[in-house]
Design a protein around this motif. Structure first.
Motif, PDB file in Angstrom:
ATOM      1  N   MET A 145       0.870  -1.075   0.094  1.00 45.65           N
ATOM      2  CA  MET A 145       0.168  -0.034   0.048  1.00 45.65           C
ATOM      3  C   MET A 145       0.838   1.151   0.150  1.00 45.65           C
ATOM      4  O   MET A 145       0.582   2.234  -0.702  1.00 45.65           O
ATOM      5  N   LYS A 146       2.053   1.001   0.745  1.00 41.96           N
ATOM      6  CA  LYS A 146       2.769   2.068   0.629  1.00 41.96           C
ATOM      7  C   LYS A 146       3.362   2.791  -0.716  1.00 41.96           C
ATOM      8  O   LYS A 146       3.382   3.577  -1.184  1.00 41.96           O
ATOM      9  N   LYS A 147       3.578   1.621  -1.566  1.00 42.78           N
ATOM     10  CA  LYS A 147       4.203   1.636  -2.756  1.00 42.78           C
ATOM     11  C   LYS A 147       3.156   2.258  -3.712  1.00 42.78           C
ATOM     12  O   LYS A 147       3.278   3.125  -4.651  1.00 42.78           O
ATOM     13  N   ARG A 148       1.782   1.844  -3.423  1.00 46.91           N
ATOM     14  CA  ARG A 148       0.642   2.435  -4.182  1.00 46.91           C
ATOM     15  C   ARG A 148       0.540   4.082  -3.813  1.00 46.91           C
ATOM     16  O   ARG A 148       0.320   4.903  -4.695  1.00 46.91           O
ATOM     17  N   MET A 149       0.565   4.267  -2.685  1.00 49.47           N
ATOM     18  CA  MET A 149       0.673   5.886  -2.241  1.00 49.47           C
ATOM     19  C   MET A 149       1.708   6.509  -2.850  1.00 49.47           C
ATOM     20  O   MET A 149       1.656   7.534  -3.097  1.00 49.47           O
ATOM     21  N   PHE A 150       2.922   5.869  -2.883  1.00 52.49           N
ATOM     22  CA  PHE A 150       4.075   6.524  -3.448  1.00 52.49           C
ATOM     23  C   PHE A 150       3.929   6.787  -4.837  1.00 52.49           C
ATOM     24  O   PHE A 150       4.259   7.965  -5.526  1.00 52.49           O
ATOM     25  N   VAL A 151       3.176   5.836  -5.692  1.00 51.50           N
ATOM     26  CA  VAL A 151       2.867   6.228  -7.166  1.00 51.50           C
ATOM     27  C   VAL A 151       1.990   7.237  -7.236  1.00 51.50           C
ATOM     28  O   VAL A 151       2.138   8.214  -7.998  1.00 51.50           O
ATOM     29  N   VAL A 152       1.129   7.341  -6.501  1.00 52.98           N
ATOM     30  CA  VAL A 152      -0.115   8.119  -6.366  1.00 52.98           C
ATOM     31  C   VAL A 152       0.572   9.598  -6.273  1.00 52.98           C
ATOM     32  O   VAL A 152       0.287  10.597  -6.875  1.00 52.98           O
ATOM     33  N   LEU A 153       1.270   9.822  -5.294  1.00 50.36           N
ATOM     34  CA  LEU A 153       2.115  11.118  -4.850  1.00 50.36           C
ATOM     35  C   LEU A 153       2.869  11.437  -6.149  1.00 50.36           C
ATOM     36  O   LEU A 153       2.937  12.564  -6.532  1.00 50.36           O
ATOM     37  N   ALA A 154       3.584  10.553  -6.631  1.00 51.76           N
ATOM     38  CA  ALA A 154       4.422  10.830  -7.868  1.00 51.76           C
ATOM     39  C   ALA A 154       3.697  11.315  -9.098  1.00 51.76           C
ATOM     40  O   ALA A 154       4.298  12.279  -9.685  1.00 51.76           O
ATOM     41  N   LEU A 155       2.526  10.538  -9.258  1.00 54.99           N
ATOM     42  CA  LEU A 155       1.935  11.134 -10.339  1.00 54.99           C
ATOM     43  C   LEU A 155       1.178  12.320 -10.070  1.00 54.99           C
ATOM     44  O   LEU A 155       1.173  13.308 -11.016  1.00 54.99           O
ATOM     45  N   MET A 156       0.987  12.641  -8.897  1.00 53.63           N
ATOM     46  CA  MET A 156       0.412  13.916  -8.376  1.00 53.63           C
ATOM     47  C   MET A 156       1.185  15.466  -8.517  1.00 53.63           C
ATOM     48  O   MET A 156       0.921  16.274  -9.043  1.00 53.63           O
ATOM     49  N   PHE A 157       2.589  15.093  -8.536  1.00 54.31           N
ATOM     50  CA  PHE A 157       3.688  15.874  -8.733  1.00 54.31           C
ATOM     51  C   PHE A 157       4.141  16.064 -10.137  1.00 54.31           C
ATOM     52  O   PHE A 157       4.345  17.037 -11.004  1.00 54.31           O
TER      53      PHE A 157
END
Length: 191
Positions: A1-13
């Motif tokens: 889930m952390k990985k998923r969160m990291f991907v979403v944050l990366a996409l957001m920026f």
């Protein structure tokens, strides 16, 4: 889930950053020649419009001059026709010029002064009463009376000749006072 969160944050920026970079890219600056071209077109259009307006003004001036010349020609023709068609009338057995006859001759003198190069024949006419010889002499006296009046008004005698037709050329062939009054006349003919 952390990985998923990291991907979403990366996409957001990353996505807004890419959009920001693409939208703020340097715009190409047009060269001075490209900038000057629209003003050259405007100058050409203005010059063409000015030339068109000048041509229209020239054509209008030419048309006005033509219309004035035609009007002057019509006026001159009308004055010439009036000169030839307005007769001097006389009383029975007379070559005396009455006031009406003198006014007609004054108008004719004005026309002759304005048209000094014209040669005029003054014809003397009579009604049918009297002998041929008498009417020829009376017609001559009538023509000469008109000529003398015009000479006194300043018209050169050399520009006029006289002729008598007596009773030979009636305007009205009737045998009454109205017809005879029309036939007792001096008529002007331009050579």
């Amino acid at each position: 889930m952390k990985k998923r969160m990291f991907v979403v944050l990366a996409l957001m920026f990353v996505i807004p950053g890419l959009l920001f970079t693409a939208s703020c890219a340097k715009k190409a600056v047009k060269s001075e020649a490209a900038v000057a071209a629209p003003s050259d077109d405007a100058a050409k259009k203005a010059a063409a419009e000015k030339a068109r307006q000048e041509e229209l003004a020239r054509q209008k001036a030419l048309e006005e001059a033509r219309l004035k010349a035609e009007a002057a020609k019509r006026e001159a023709l009308a004055a010439r026709n009036k000169f030839m068609n307005e007769h001097v009338y006389f009383a029975f057995d007379s070559s005396a010029l009455d006031a009406t006859a003198q006014n007609v001759l004054k108008d004719k003198a004005a026309w002759m002064k304005a048209n000094a190069k014209e040669q005029v024949v003054i014809e003397g006419h009579c009604d049918e009463r009297g002998t041929v010889a008498y009417n020829l002499a009376l017609g001559e006296r009538r023509a000469v009376a008109c000529k003398n009046f015009l000479v006194n008004m300043g018209i050169p005698a050399a520009s006029m000749t006289t002729v008598s037709y007596g009773k030979e050329r009636p305007v009205d062939p009737g045998h009454n006072e109205q017809a005879w009054a029309k036939n007792r006349r001096a008529q002007f003919v331009i050579k």
